[in-house]
Design a protein around this motif. Sequence first.
Motif, short mmCIF file in Angstrom:
data_model
loop_
_atom_site.label_atom_id
_atom_site.label_comp_id
_atom_site.label_asym_id
_atom_site.label_seq_id
_atom_site.Cartn_x
_atom_site.Cartn_y
_atom_site.Cartn_z
N MET A 1 5.72 5.90 27.72
CA MET A 1 5.69 4.59 27.09
C MET A 1 7.10 4.12 26.74
N GLU A 2 7.86 5.05 26.19
CA GLU A 2 9.22 4.70 25.77
C GLU A 2 10.06 4.32 26.99
N ARG A 3 9.93 5.07 28.08
CA ARG A 3 10.69 4.76 29.30
C ARG A 3 10.30 3.39 29.86
N GLU A 4 9.02 3.15 29.83
CA GLU A 4 8.55 1.86 30.35
C GLU A 4 9.08 0.71 29.50
N ARG A 5 9.12 0.91 28.17
CA ARG A 5 9.63 -0.13 27.28
C ARG A 5 11.11 -0.38 27.53
N VAL A 6 11.88 0.69 27.75
CA VAL A 6 13.31 0.54 28.04
C VAL A 6 13.51 -0.22 29.36
N GLN A 7 12.68 0.09 30.35
CA GLN A 7 12.76 -0.60 31.65
C GLN A 7 12.42 -2.08 31.49
N LEU A 8 11.42 -2.38 30.66
CA LEU A 8 11.04 -3.78 30.43
C LEU A 8 12.18 -4.54 29.74
N GLU A 9 12.88 -3.90 28.85
CA GLU A 9 14.00 -4.55 28.17
C GLU A 9 15.13 -4.85 29.16
N ARG A 10 15.38 -3.94 30.09
CA ARG A 10 16.40 -4.18 31.11
C ARG A 10 15.99 -5.37 31.99
N ASP A 11 14.72 -5.35 32.40
CA ASP A 11 14.22 -6.44 33.23
C ASP A 11 14.31 -7.77 32.49
N GLU A 12 14.03 -7.76 31.17
CA GLU A 12 14.11 -8.98 30.36
C GLU A 12 15.53 -9.52 30.35
N LYS A 13 16.51 -8.64 30.21
CA LYS A 13 17.91 -9.08 30.18
C LYS A 13 18.32 -9.65 31.54
N LYS A 14 17.84 -9.02 32.63
CA LYS A 14 18.15 -9.54 33.97
C LYS A 14 17.56 -10.93 34.15
N LEU A 15 16.30 -11.10 33.71
CA LEU A 15 15.65 -12.41 33.84
C LEU A 15 16.38 -13.48 33.03
N GLU A 16 16.82 -13.11 31.83
CA GLU A 16 17.54 -14.08 31.00
C GLU A 16 18.83 -14.51 31.70
N MET A 17 19.50 -13.57 32.34
CA MET A 17 20.74 -13.90 33.05
C MET A 17 20.43 -14.80 34.26
N GLU A 18 19.34 -14.50 34.97
CA GLU A 18 18.96 -15.32 36.12
C GLU A 18 18.55 -16.72 35.67
N ILE A 19 17.88 -16.80 34.51
CA ILE A 19 17.48 -18.12 33.97
C ILE A 19 18.73 -18.93 33.65
N LYS A 20 19.73 -18.32 33.05
CA LYS A 20 20.97 -19.02 32.72
C LYS A 20 21.66 -19.49 34.00
N LYS A 21 21.63 -18.62 35.02
CA LYS A 21 22.27 -18.96 36.30
C LYS A 21 21.55 -20.14 36.95
N ALA A 22 20.19 -20.10 36.92
CA ALA A 22 19.40 -21.19 37.53
C ALA A 22 19.60 -22.48 36.75
N ALA A 23 19.75 -22.37 35.43
CA ALA A 23 19.95 -23.57 34.60
C ALA A 23 21.32 -24.18 34.92
N LYS A 24 22.33 -23.35 35.16
CA LYS A 24 23.65 -23.87 35.50
C LYS A 24 23.64 -24.56 36.86
N GLU A 25 22.82 -24.02 37.77
CA GLU A 25 22.73 -24.60 39.10
C GLU A 25 21.82 -25.84 39.09
N GLY A 26 20.99 -25.99 38.05
CA GLY A 26 20.11 -27.15 37.95
C GLY A 26 18.86 -27.01 38.78
N ASN A 27 18.48 -25.83 39.15
CA ASN A 27 17.29 -25.57 39.96
C ASN A 27 16.08 -25.43 39.04
N GLN A 28 15.31 -26.51 38.90
CA GLN A 28 14.20 -26.56 37.96
C GLN A 28 13.02 -25.69 38.42
#
Length: 186
Positions: free
Chosen positions: A1-28
Amino acid sequence: MERERVQLERDEKKLEMEIKKAAKEGNQDVLKMLAKQLVQLRKQKARTYAASSKIHSVGTHAKVMQSNAKMAEVMGNTAKTMGEMNKVINPAGMSKTLQEFSKASAQMDMTDEMISDTLDDILTESGDEEEEDQIVNQVLDEIGIDLSGKLANAPSAVRGKVGESRLPNVPTEDDILEKLSRLRSD
């Protein structure tokens, strides 16, 4: 469970970075799809916390059940032992034994007291009283008091009737004046 939670947190940070990148590019379209994935990821992360607490709760309940089972086993053994002791111990016999012990103890106390009294009597009868009297007389002689002579001249207590105000052989005032006048004339 703990490993899975740590993996989910990493994935969350990646998604947040991709969202920021998509927002900068203006891709709705990409932005909405990534935001939807982020929401799903966060829900899954919350579910892992809930599942972890439920697993912890189940573990705690299992420990409580195990301790209850152990306690029931111990109580069963205790009840069995107490039943065996009740078969072995005769309450009437115990009461009788305690009464006999009490009697024997009282007899022993009386015997001890009698022996002590007898020893005290034996030790004091060996002429101690005469020796004590001799010591008292010797001390009185040394300080110049003749006890036997003074005791003979000492007035004795007169026993009369209760309420009698006058003691016999007590001189009156007239007797005293008469003796005083005789002494002056001599």
